[in-house]
Design a protein around this motif. Sequence first.
Motif, PDB file in Angstrom:
ATOM      1  N   ASN A  38      35.766  41.908  28.578  1.00 24.97           N
ATOM      2  CA  ASN A  38      34.824  41.240  29.477  1.00 24.97           C
ATOM      3  C   ASN A  38      35.252  39.802  29.763  1.00 24.97           C
ATOM      4  N   ILE A  39      35.696  39.114  28.731  1.00 22.38           N
ATOM      5  CA  ILE A  39      36.149  37.733  28.910  1.00 22.38           C
ATOM      6  C   ILE A  39      37.314  37.686  29.885  1.00 22.38           C
ATOM      7  N   LYS A  40      38.280  38.552  29.677  1.00 21.48           N
ATOM      8  CA  LYS A  40      39.490  38.542  30.505  1.00 21.48           C
ATOM      9  C   LYS A  40      39.199  38.927  31.955  1.00 21.48           C
ATOM     10  N   GLN A  41      38.281  39.860  32.151  1.00 18.68           N
ATOM     11  CA  GLN A  41      37.984  40.328  33.506  1.00 18.68           C
ATOM     12  C   GLN A  41      37.009  39.417  34.248  1.00 18.68           C
ATOM     13  N   LEU A  42      36.037  38.867  33.537  1.00 17.25           N
ATOM     14  CA  LEU A  42      34.924  38.183  34.195  1.00 17.25           C
ATOM     15  C   LEU A  42      34.985  36.662  34.131  1.00 17.25           C
ATOM     16  N   HIS A  43      35.924  36.103  33.375  1.00 15.39           N
ATOM     17  CA  HIS A  43      35.928  34.654  33.153  1.00 15.39           C
ATOM     18  C   HIS A  43      35.949  33.809  34.428  1.00 15.39           C
ATOM     19  N   PRO A  44      36.565  34.271  35.538  1.00 13.04           N
ATOM     20  CA  PRO A  44      36.546  33.406  36.725  1.00 13.04           C
ATOM     21  C   PRO A  44      35.145  33.166  37.288  1.00 13.04           C
ATOM     22  N   TYR A  45      34.186  33.998  36.864  1.00 17.37           N
ATOM     23  CA  TYR A  45      32.830  33.931  37.412  1.00 17.37           C
ATOM     24  C   TYR A  45      31.817  33.439  36.378  1.00 17.37           C
ATOM     25  N   LEU A  46      32.312  32.974  35.240  1.00 18.94           N
ATOM     26  CA  LEU A  46      31.440  32.581  34.130  1.00 18.94           C
ATOM     27  C   LEU A  46      31.712  31.150  33.679  1.00 18.94           C
ATOM     28  N   CYS A  47      30.682  30.541  33.105  1.00 22.86           N
ATOM     29  CA  CYS A  47      30.884  29.253  32.433  1.00 22.86           C
ATOM     30  C   CYS A  47      30.688  29.383  30.931  1.00 22.86           C
ATOM     31  N   GLY A  48      30.116  30.512  30.496  1.00 28.80           N
ATOM     32  CA  GLY A  48      29.876  30.668  29.071  1.00 28.80           C
ATOM     33  C   GLY A  48      29.683  32.118  28.663  1.00 28.80           C
ATOM     34  N   LEU A  49      29.663  32.310  27.349  1.00 31.06           N
ATOM     35  CA  LEU A  49      29.463  33.625  26.740  1.00 31.06           C
ATOM     36  C   LEU A  49      28.422  33.476  25.644  1.00 31.06           C
ATOM     37  N   LYS A  50      27.385  34.326  25.676  1.00 26.02           N
ATOM     38  CA  LYS A  50      26.343  34.305  24.656  1.00 26.02           C
ATOM     39  C   LYS A  50      26.437  35.557  23.801  1.00 26.02           C
ATOM     40  N   LEU A  51      26.488  35.367  22.497  1.00 22.00           N
ATOM     41  CA  LEU A  51      26.559  36.486  21.557  1.00 22.00           C
ATOM     42  C   LEU A  51      25.273  36.511  20.737  1.00 22.00           C
ATOM     43  N   ASN A  52      24.576  37.638  20.776  1.00 20.12           N
ATOM     44  CA  ASN A  52      23.304  37.784  20.079  1.00 20.12           C
ATOM     45  C   ASN A  52      23.505  38.391  18.691  1.00 20.12           C
TER      46      ASN A  52
END
Length: 245
Positions: A38-52
């Motif tokens: 997910n990080i590799k595919q979606l990173h251009p559209y994200l500013c962060g990652l939340k892990l629950n």
Amino acid sequence: MATFKTRISQISKKNGKIILANDYNSSVCDLEEKTIQNIKQLHPYLCGLKLNFHLLLPLGSKEISKINKIAHQYGLQTIADIKLNDIGNTNRVTTEHLWKMGFDAIIVNPIMGLDNLKKLVKSCHKENKGVITLCHMSAPEAKLSYDMEVKIGKTQQLYQLFLNWAISSKADGIVVGATFPEIIRYCNKKAGKKLNIFSPGVGIQGGSAKETILSGTDYLIVGRTILEDKNPINIAKDLQLESLG
């Protein structure tokens, strides 16, 4: 080193205001692999990652550290969503472990009390880490608790008290559900630039990305709406465009 607020602001100017809530259910296999993908595919559209919690529990510190390292390689900020709420010593030890694993910020529950919250924010800021406090959650049932009237000095609703505590403790931000735009507007008006507003609940839970941003939210936290779509990249791209206006 720049503060968490500065770091996430800088990446959001380029990538938009979407934070991926990488919160799969327990039946999903290969959590580490899927998260990294997910990080590799979606990173251009994200500013962060939340892990629950339900992603942290089945993974070990080695796997989580690897995920955070890869997220940082792509410029993303990572948030541990454990809604921490305990005595000072427990809070301190917990955050020490999270920082060692590479997290940039933590979501906490201010029900711990103002004094404990102030101490926690102070200790986290010494490490250039961020603290985001709950104010009003996105689920419909949230009204049963966060809208309760409490009397501490004056009679007010619980989310109003939590907002005041977030400002007083100098927290970095608050969580207010995208499903309650009127409360986002209230918090934005009262807090101004003192706090960033992080809003889950866009999409599947019924929140509108456009309305949430217009109401004053700084960052959209989006999980299932992206993860469960057949074309997650397209959804992330569309949300990115909406967040950038």
